[in-house]
Design a protein around this motif. Structure first.
Motif, PDB file in Angstrom:
ATOM      1  N   ALA A   1       0.853  -1.288   0.268  1.00 36.95           N
ATOM      2  CA  ALA A   1       0.109   0.068   0.077  1.00 36.95           C
ATOM      3  C   ALA A   1       0.872   1.166  -0.089  1.00 36.95           C
ATOM      4  N   GLY A   2       1.917   1.176   0.730  1.00 37.28           N
ATOM      5  CA  GLY A   2       2.736   2.423   1.078  1.00 37.28           C
ATOM      6  C   GLY A   2       3.309   2.734  -0.411  1.00 37.28           C
ATOM      7  N   VAL A   3       3.884   1.944  -1.111  1.00 35.57           N
ATOM      8  CA  VAL A   3       4.558   1.978  -2.394  1.00 35.57           C
ATOM      9  C   VAL A   3       3.495   2.540  -3.303  1.00 35.57           C
ATOM     10  N   ALA A   4       2.388   1.890  -3.547  1.00 29.36           N
ATOM     11  CA  ALA A   4       1.261   2.253  -4.372  1.00 29.36           C
ATOM     12  C   ALA A   4       0.785   3.790  -3.976  1.00 29.36           C
ATOM     13  N   GLY A   5       0.748   4.297  -3.064  1.00 26.92           N
ATOM     14  CA  GLY A   5       0.454   5.363  -2.608  1.00 26.92           C
ATOM     15  C   GLY A   5       1.613   6.501  -2.984  1.00 26.92           C
ATOM     16  N   LEU A   6       2.576   6.023  -2.947  1.00 27.43           N
ATOM     17  CA  LEU A   6       3.874   7.038  -3.403  1.00 27.43           C
ATOM     18  C   LEU A   6       3.959   6.973  -4.848  1.00 27.43           C
ATOM     19  N   VAL A   7       3.598   6.170  -5.688  1.00 21.49           N
ATOM     20  CA  VAL A   7       3.534   6.288  -7.169  1.00 21.49           C
ATOM     21  C   VAL A   7       2.287   7.071  -7.399  1.00 21.49           C
ATOM     22  N   ALA A   8       1.094   6.871  -6.695  1.00 21.01           N
ATOM     23  CA  ALA A   8      -0.146   7.671  -6.996  1.00 21.01           C
ATOM     24  C   ALA A   8       0.300   9.056  -6.761  1.00 21.01           C
ATOM     25  N   ALA A   9       0.975   9.439  -5.355  1.00 20.80           N
ATOM     26  CA  ALA A   9       1.440  10.859  -5.267  1.00 20.80           C
ATOM     27  C   ALA A   9       2.077  11.506  -6.478  1.00 20.80           C
ATOM     28  N   TYR A  10       3.110  10.922  -6.873  1.00 22.70           N
ATOM     29  CA  TYR A  10       3.870  11.512  -8.067  1.00 22.70           C
ATOM     30  C   TYR A  10       2.990  11.503  -9.136  1.00 22.70           C
ATOM     31  N   MET A  11       2.160  10.571  -9.410  1.00 22.40           N
ATOM     32  CA  MET A  11       1.348  10.735 -10.787  1.00 22.40           C
ATOM     33  C   MET A  11       0.247  11.927 -10.551  1.00 22.40           C
TER      34      MET A  11
ATOM     35  N   GLY B   1       0.682  14.644  -8.600  1.00 20.45           N
ATOM     36  CA  GLY B   1       1.411  15.943  -8.438  1.00 20.45           C
ATOM     37  C   GLY B   1       0.944  16.465  -7.095  1.00 20.45           C
ATOM     38  N   LYS B   2       1.734  17.510  -6.823  1.00 20.25           N
ATOM     39  CA  LYS B   2       1.571  18.116  -5.474  1.00 20.25           C
ATOM     40  C   LYS B   2       0.156  18.996  -5.341  1.00 20.25           C
TER      41      LYS B   2
ATOM     42  N   LYS C   1      10.765  14.152  -2.490  1.00 19.86           N
ATOM     43  CA  LYS C   1       9.875  15.307  -3.273  1.00 19.86           C
ATOM     44  C   LYS C   1       8.522  14.833  -3.776  1.00 19.86           C
ATOM     45  N   ALA C   2       7.832  14.046  -3.060  1.00 25.32           N
ATOM     46  CA  ALA C   2       6.432  13.535  -3.477  1.00 25.32           C
ATOM     47  C   ALA C   2       5.492  13.954  -2.275  1.00 25.32           C
TER      48      ALA C   2
END
Length: 470
Positions: free
Chosen positions: A236-246, A248-249, A372-373
């Motif tokens: 879940a944590g890795v999927a969340g990080l990828v989603a945050a990058y995609m 944007g802020k 930087k995510a």
């Protein structure tokens, strides 16, 4: 003459009685002893008959015990299932809902509620079958789609298989809900629903099969993951990080206040999560016994130790020990102990908790800045980082006594076991990241994944659900 006849009769009776007693003694004497006695007595024929009697017919083997429901185990897993669902609704919904701005509270809570709604359906339609049926190393098959092969009275160990189905369903639900912490404030509700429906099938179910199915390649390799360090938290944590990058802020990040609007909700949510985790870890023993009891004990110890070390570090770094820090530290400890709960003792749990609190604090501060995510509610820093720490340290602090009692096979040395643990961590991270990216990319091309700038300024409560908190 009469007296003589009486004497002869009495003598005959006595001799006959003696012969009868002797014969009874001989019958109860082992055959070897009987043979020796027969060579020195006129009653040899009697002994020979006893010795040469046919051996008794060997009794037929007892039938194998019929598997049946253990009511104690079943009662405990019923309670555990409710506790794990409690972790998501209302636990995680409150924990996350209190940390966002007021205009996004309902939207954030709706993500957790929607996870419970949609994942339940996906799980019974195809998710459970892909995770726990078949004999493949990487994913199951469709044999139990719509729970077709799960009979009313079918068993999974000592509990009904139907109970195992819903217990595992609650794990899938909270895994998806954790991801929502990374995408808070800016993801379309429709895109989120499409994402979790596909993600459970293509990411969660296969990784679950790797780790927990009898034929899964990580299970066969000997990877230790008692309650979901890789399956749930790293995933879940890795999927969340990828989603945050995609995604944007968030608009205004660094210029506007993003402070939590109601930490009371967050503390209540964290408390419910903490209590619910007893079902998460204790229930993963799939029975009511010593292993479940120890799992609950080490869960409590690790959560308290991580919260304690987090607060100390926060006080040293920021000058104050915050309420949010205490709640986050407890969750960090719960995450760290999850893969180890059925394998470590109290001493190992204490050390793991202390380490986990410090490392996860670093994960949501220094590491977050480095990446930087905009991981809005720190799903990666708490869950992925905590899961990685827990998975690796499980290979160090496992208890030989508990491992032996549980009949768990280990690698020959700690170094070899650490290699297996690391293999599981890396495989989960890579697979989750790559497939999550592909799923989100396709959804973005079809319907878009981020709300418009106007909708974001308005707040997702109004723009996505037509409701708001006054």
């Amino acid at each position: 003459m009469k007296k003589m006849l009486m004497a002869l009769s009495l003598s005959g009776a006595l001799l006959g009685g003696s012969a009868m007693v002797w014969a009874e003694d001989a019958a109860s004497t082992p055959v070897a002893e009987q043979t020796v006695a027969a060579s020195d007595t006129a009653a040899a024929s009697t002994v020979t008959v006893a010795a040469e009697a046919p051996a008794p017919v060997e009794a037929a083997p007892a039938p194998a015990p019929v598997a049946k429901v253990d009511t104690g185990d079943t009662a405990w897993i019923l309670v555990s299932t409710a506790l794990v669902l409690l972790m998501t609704i209302p636990g995680l919904a409150l924990f996350y809902g209190g940390m966002v701005r007021k205009k996004n509270v309902l939207s954030t809570m709706m993500f957790s509620l929607s996870a419970a709604i949609l994942v339940s359906l996906i799980w019974v339609i195809v998710g459970y079958s892909l995770a726990f049926s078949g004999s493949g190393a990487y994913v199951g098959d469709f044999a139990k789609s719509m729970l077709n092969g799960v009979a009313f009275d079918a068993l999974s160990g000592t509990i009904p298989e139907s109970l195992f189905v819903i217990f595992q369903m609650t794990f899938a639900i909270i895994t998806v809900a954790i991801i929502s912490g990374s995408i808070a404030d800016r993801m379309k509700y429709s895109a989120f629903m499409a994402f979790i429906a596909v993600w459970v099938i293509l990411v969660y179910a296969p990784i679950t099969h790797w780790v927990w199915a009898a034929d899964g390649w990580l299970f066969k390799a000997g990877a230790l993951d008692f309650a979901g360090g890789t399956v749930v938290h790293i995933n879940a944590g890795v999927a969340g990080l990828v989603a945050a990058y995609m995604l944007g802020k968030r608009a205004g990040l660094g210029r506007e206040s993003m402070a939590p609007h109601n930490l009371t909700l967050t503390v209540i949510g964290a408390s419910l999560i903490w209590v619910g985790w007893f079902g998460f870890n204790g229930g993963s023993a799939l029975g009511a016994g010593a292993r479940a009891s120890m799992a609950i004990l080490v869960t409590q110890v690790a959560a308290a130790a991580a919260a304690f070390s987090w607060l100390i570090v926060e006080r040293l770094v920021r000058g104050k020990a915050s309420v949010l820090g205490g709640a986050s530290g407890a969750v960090a400890g719960l995450v760290v102990i999850t893969p180890a709960a059925g394998f470590v003792g109290v001493g190992g749990a204490l050390i793991m908790g202390l380490i986990g609190g410090v490392v996860c604090f670093w994960g949501i501060t220094a590491l977050k800045r480095l990446l930087k995510a905009d991981d809005a509610l720190d799903a990666f820093g708490l869950h992925a980082v905590g899961g990685i720490v827990g998975a690796i340290l499980t290979g160090v602090f496992y208890s030989d006594e508990i491992i032996k009692a549980a009949n768990v096979a280990l690698a020959p040395t700690i170094i070899e076991q650490l290699k297996v643990q690391l293999e599981g961590v890396l495989a989960t991270m890579v697979y989750s990241a790559v497939v999550t990216f592909i799923i989100l990319k396709v959804i973005d091309l079809v319907i878009g994944i981020r709300v418009s700038a106007d909708d974001e300024r308005m707040g997702l409560d109004l723009s996505q659900h037509g409701e708001r908190i006054e």
